[in-house]
Design a protein around this motif. Sequence first.
Motif, PDB file in Angstrom:
ATOM      1  N   ASN A   1     -20.169  43.667 -18.601  1.00  0.00           N
ATOM      2  CA  ASN A   1     -18.924  44.422 -18.481  1.00  0.00           C
ATOM      3  C   ASN A   1     -19.204  45.876 -18.110  1.00  0.00           C
ATOM      4  OD1 ASN A   1     -17.487  42.180 -19.099  1.00  0.00           O
ATOM      5  ND2 ASN A   1     -17.205  42.695 -21.263  1.00  0.00           N
ATOM      6  N   SER A   2     -20.226  46.434 -18.751  1.00  0.00           N
ATOM      7  CA  SER A   2     -20.539  47.841 -18.491  1.00  0.00           C
ATOM      8  C   SER A   2     -21.065  48.026 -17.080  1.00  0.00           C
ATOM      9  CB  SER A   2     -21.575  48.351 -19.498  1.00  0.00           C
ATOM     10  OG  SER A   2     -21.099  48.152 -20.808  1.00  0.00           O
TER      11      SER A   2
ATOM     12  N   ARG B   1     -15.662  47.093 -16.034  1.00  0.00           N
ATOM     13  CA  ARG B   1     -14.423  46.634 -16.665  1.00  0.00           C
ATOM     14  C   ARG B   1     -14.707  45.338 -17.427  1.00  0.00           C
ATOM     15  NH1 ARG B   1     -12.174  42.813 -12.515  1.00  0.00           N
ATOM     16  NH2 ARG B   1     -13.603  43.079 -10.787  1.00  0.00           N
ATOM     17  N   GLN B   2     -13.720  44.942 -18.251  1.00  0.00           N
ATOM     18  CA  GLN B   2     -13.898  43.744 -19.070  1.00  0.00           C
ATOM     19  C   GLN B   2     -13.767  42.490 -18.212  1.00  0.00           C
ATOM     20  OE1 GLN B   2     -14.453  43.230 -22.335  1.00  0.00           O
ATOM     21  NE2 GLN B   2     -14.268  45.263 -23.243  1.00  0.00           N
TER      22      GLN B   2
ATOM     23  N   ASP C   1     -17.132  52.775 -25.595  1.00  0.00           N
ATOM     24  CA  ASP C   1     -15.998  53.634 -25.271  1.00  0.00           C
ATOM     25  C   ASP C   1     -14.680  52.889 -25.459  1.00  0.00           C
ATOM     26  OD1 ASP C   1     -15.643  51.958 -23.169  1.00  0.00           O
ATOM     27  OD2 ASP C   1     -16.341  53.362 -21.629  1.00  0.00           O
ATOM     28  N   ALA C   2     -13.606  53.502 -25.067  1.00  0.00           N
ATOM     29  CA  ALA C   2     -12.277  52.943 -25.333  1.00  0.00           C
ATOM     30  C   ALA C   2     -12.121  51.568 -24.692  1.00  0.00           C
ATOM     31  CB  ALA C   2     -11.209  53.896 -24.809  1.00  0.00           C
ATOM     32  N   ASN C   3     -12.788  51.346 -23.544  1.00  0.00           N
ATOM     33  CA  ASN C   3     -12.677  50.055 -22.870  1.00  0.00           C
ATOM     34  C   ASN C   3     -13.680  49.023 -23.391  1.00  0.00           C
ATOM     35  OD1 ASN C   3     -10.654  51.012 -21.177  1.00  0.00           O
ATOM     36  ND2 ASN C   3     -12.174  51.934 -19.799  1.00  0.00           N
TER      37      ASN C   3
ATOM     38  N   LEU D   1     -16.929  49.511 -23.330  1.00  0.00           N
ATOM     39  CA  LEU D   1     -18.100  49.520 -22.464  1.00  0.00           C
ATOM     40  C   LEU D   1     -19.144  50.485 -23.008  1.00  0.00           C
ATOM     41  CD1 LEU D   1     -16.285  49.693 -18.990  1.00  0.00           C
ATOM     42  CD2 LEU D   1     -17.004  47.674 -20.288  1.00  0.00           C
TER      43      LEU D   1
END
Lengths: 546, 592
Positions: free
Chosen positions: B101-102, B106-107, B271-273, B275
């Motif tokens: 993802n990182s 994105r996821q 982080d917020a996502n 990642l």
Amino acid sequence: MASVMRGDREASAATDELTRRAESLERAVDLGGNELDPAAVARARAVLTRIRERLGLGGAQTVVALAGATGSGKSSLFNALVGAPIATVGARRPTTSSPTAAVWGAQPAAELLDWVGVSVRHDVPAVGEDPLRGLVLLDLPDFDSRESAHRAEAERILALVDVFVYVTDPQKYADAVLHNDFLAAGARHSEVTVVVLNHTDELAPGDLGPCLADLRELLSQDGLPAVQVLDTSARTGHGIPALRELLADVTSGRAAARQRLTGDVQRVASAVRTGVGDTEAAVPETVTGQLVDALSRSAGLPVVLDAVQRDYQRQASSHTGWVFSRWVQRLRPDPLKRLRLDPAHVVDESDVRAILGRSSIPAPSPAAKAGLALATHQLGDSLSVGMPFRWATAVQNAAEPGEADLADALDLAVRRTPIRLESRPWWWLVCNAIQWQLAICALAGLLWLAVLSVLGWFQLPKPDVPTWGVVPIPLLLLVGGVLLGLGFAALARPLSRIGARRRRAAVAARLDDSVREVAEQRITEPVRAVVERHRSTREALDEALA
Amino acid sequence: MCRAGVESTRHFVEGSDTVNDPEAITSDLGALLGAVRELRGQVDAARLPLELPLRASAERVRTELLAQLDDYVIPRLEALDAPLLAVVGGSTGAGKSTLVNSLVGRQVSKQGVIRPTTRSPVLVHHPEDAAWFTDTRILPSLRRVVGEAGPDSEADASAVRLVPGTSLPAGLALLDAPDIDSVVTSNRELAGQLLAAADLWVFVTSAARYADAVPWDLLRTASARGTAVSVVLDRVPPNAVDEIRPHLAEMLRQQGLGAAPIFPIVESPLDANGLLPQDQTARLHQWLAALARDAKARSVVVRQTLTGALASIGDRVAELSTASQEQVQATGELLGAVDTAYSRAVSDVADGMSDGTLLRGEVLARWQEFVGAGEFIKQVESTVSRVRDRFTAAVTGKPAPAGHLGEALHTGVAALVLSEGHRAVSRVSRAWRGMPGGGDLLDRDPGLAKENSDLGEQVERLVRDWQDDVLNLVRVEGKDRRATAKLMAYGVNGVGVILMLVAFAHGGTLVGAEVGIAGGTAVVGQKLLEAIFGDQAVRTMSEKARASLLDRVQALYAVGGQRYIDAVATVQVRGDQARRLQRAALVVQGAR
């Protein structure tokens, strides 16, 4: 004090149960002998030895092992429980390569630790009335690193300890090694197993619940639905008091060693049990007709019975036959003598052994031999149905004694069965008397006629010959005697044939009993012994498992 | 930063052999592809039906080899310039999905604390490369699912999700594989299959995991097969990087993977996502991007892994062919047991027929009755009594005693043949029970442990047919010469029965008392026959009679044994399976 009392009571109940199960297992293994899987038996014997050794070491102390994957924090947890940095903690994996022990309480644990094979020991200084008194805590090497020696050492010690504390962490809690090789394999040790999810400080607060729930789910899939699960963090100290309390409880109960060993007994007993069937075929009380028939034919009974029948007829005709033709009978040999079944030499077993006297019943025909082999074969097959291979083979072997052995036994049985007539039938004697009287009449008539003819030849005056009607009495005597004698003999023949048949049937029944007895002794008894042994083994194992 | 990536790709270039032309896997690509396809056909056709010791492991080798040929070797040989497939594999909980993802930014793959997290694979590719992956060129056994996964989308281990992404340049696709070591067996199997299909392993481990045994088993395989590997050391506590990284590097070197670059990633808050921080993944990202852009480096990687995969075929096929030989041997032994049991049955029948014992008991009694003897004849040799018996037989209308004798013979022979037939069945089923694979066959068809239900009837018919044969023999012989009074006296049936009797005593060696009983019978019978036919003819006839019975018995038992042979045939592997496999593997080796 109360907890000590409770401990004693629990410990003695656990010991009784363990002893009962261990005895059952030992009995099963002794009974089962070669019919059990040797590998499983070896394991069972090892467990029995271990039980003796562990019980000999006393039950005052409880050995608890911290086991788990590398990096799950066994050593950190160990240090947290001991309260001092005894075990090495590090980032390099695998960290711990040899086990360390910590001993609580004043009682020396040297002997116990020697037995377990842990040489690095640490005595935890007593602080007042320590609830962990009697606890021997072990920090084991990991069981999942590429250092296979670590796993071997961990497995060696885990075979000996009383309580298993499996330490895992959020990264590794679903590893196949932990679940398949250790937890599922130790499903019988549910009572003495604790699973600790360490490193919980690495999880976000909301993640702990689902994580623990998932772990519990995996544990119940392993067959350990009731096992205790604790969450700890050696770093923050979270959960350590709860773990300490749990260990204190287990230690004061003093039953852990027995419970663990009971679990071992159950595990090996169930391994041994897989080599034993669930039921046994019922060995029939009476020998089956097919088998008796086959044995009879291979023992040559039809020949013997023919001889018996002929012998009866021969003897009957020597009593009831016409007196003047009886000499012909003498020329015929005695059929029973020909088979050497003459009661004149009644034998017992020692005689037979001494002179190896065998009857002269002809050896069985190939069909009879094959028939007998088939009958015993089928008996073995039918009675071994559903049994595991080793037991089935034992039953089949018992059902099929050697041909020579069986032939010998059958021969002896036939020889020891009385087959000659014990007493002559009354009607023979009556017929005999009548025949002799008729013969005397005939002879008297002949003599009379002879005297008359001699007198006539010499032209002497003939005495008056009485007559019956127009027939002179002497002629009547001669002709009547002869004709009636022949007639009587002819009449007696069907009677003697009937008698011979009856005689044959009676002897057949008697021989049948003898053969049945042989079948019982040589075939059914050995088979029943194996089947009974199977049943006892099964029952003993079920007791050990119950 | 960029330089670091280029340096790392050079590891592969320098670490591999000196041939720099990436197309030079072989001089003749077409021949190699043909050889591999032929091998695939042979492996696919190989069968290991019997449950034998080597089977489980060989079946696994077969499935894996087949999967790797389909998933990787054949598609790669068909299109050497297809995008590089980098499979991100490793332990559960090591952070594979977070890493993917990182890298993508994105996821695309689910991440979480419940282990194992990833159950269905996700393939991230550049939009330009979509054509390479949407068809079933690689991984034909997995369905394709297109589009982003929703939060509730089903975990499906039989499908691969295709996600386009531009974070990495065209020429390289990333595949997020399930774990290799969790309790979920399907994950482990799928991961193995995906890793076998990779051009490059991006092996993810963690500070807690890097010494685990399971990943190292896989790395050992990778090393042995020459697969290109790079290692991501994830979730490292910040202060432990300097301790762990050299240790891991040392372990890799010992394993022969010294060329594999290591990318440490320090354990850091997401982080917020969800990642990883950019600075932690930047080095790996650049290395992958550099590899994607550099066609030459890419083809070196492809060639290295492909060569390794082709080289590993020999050993794997060897294991398969050993297991094939085991199968052939086991079926041979099973058939041997059938042959032994039935040969023994035939020879026991032959023995029973020739040793004179068949003539005892009932037969003997009937014989004496037939020749009108009884005990008396042995005492006073008298033709009178024979005449008398024949006379009474004629007067009372009793059946000719030949009927009784024939019946007794019939019963004796039938009992012998039947019993031996039963015993053969029993012998086979017992022998099989104790043989590898035999118990398996008996369990599949429980009827095999029992005899044919109509064996009794067949035996009856056999003996009747044989008796007809013998009568025919007598008729034919009797036609040739003048029918003598004696043939008339006993009738064709009577003489036939005597012939059967003589046949059973002929050729056998009678000893001691047996000569007295059975031999005596036969001698009288033989004299009778010789008086009718002459001694040479009698010998031939009795030979013929015996041979005819034995032939019939043999045929009957062959039918019985056929049931077992048929059962074995259902699990029979081709005798040359091992050889075909090895030859196909040799052709592949030769074409490289």
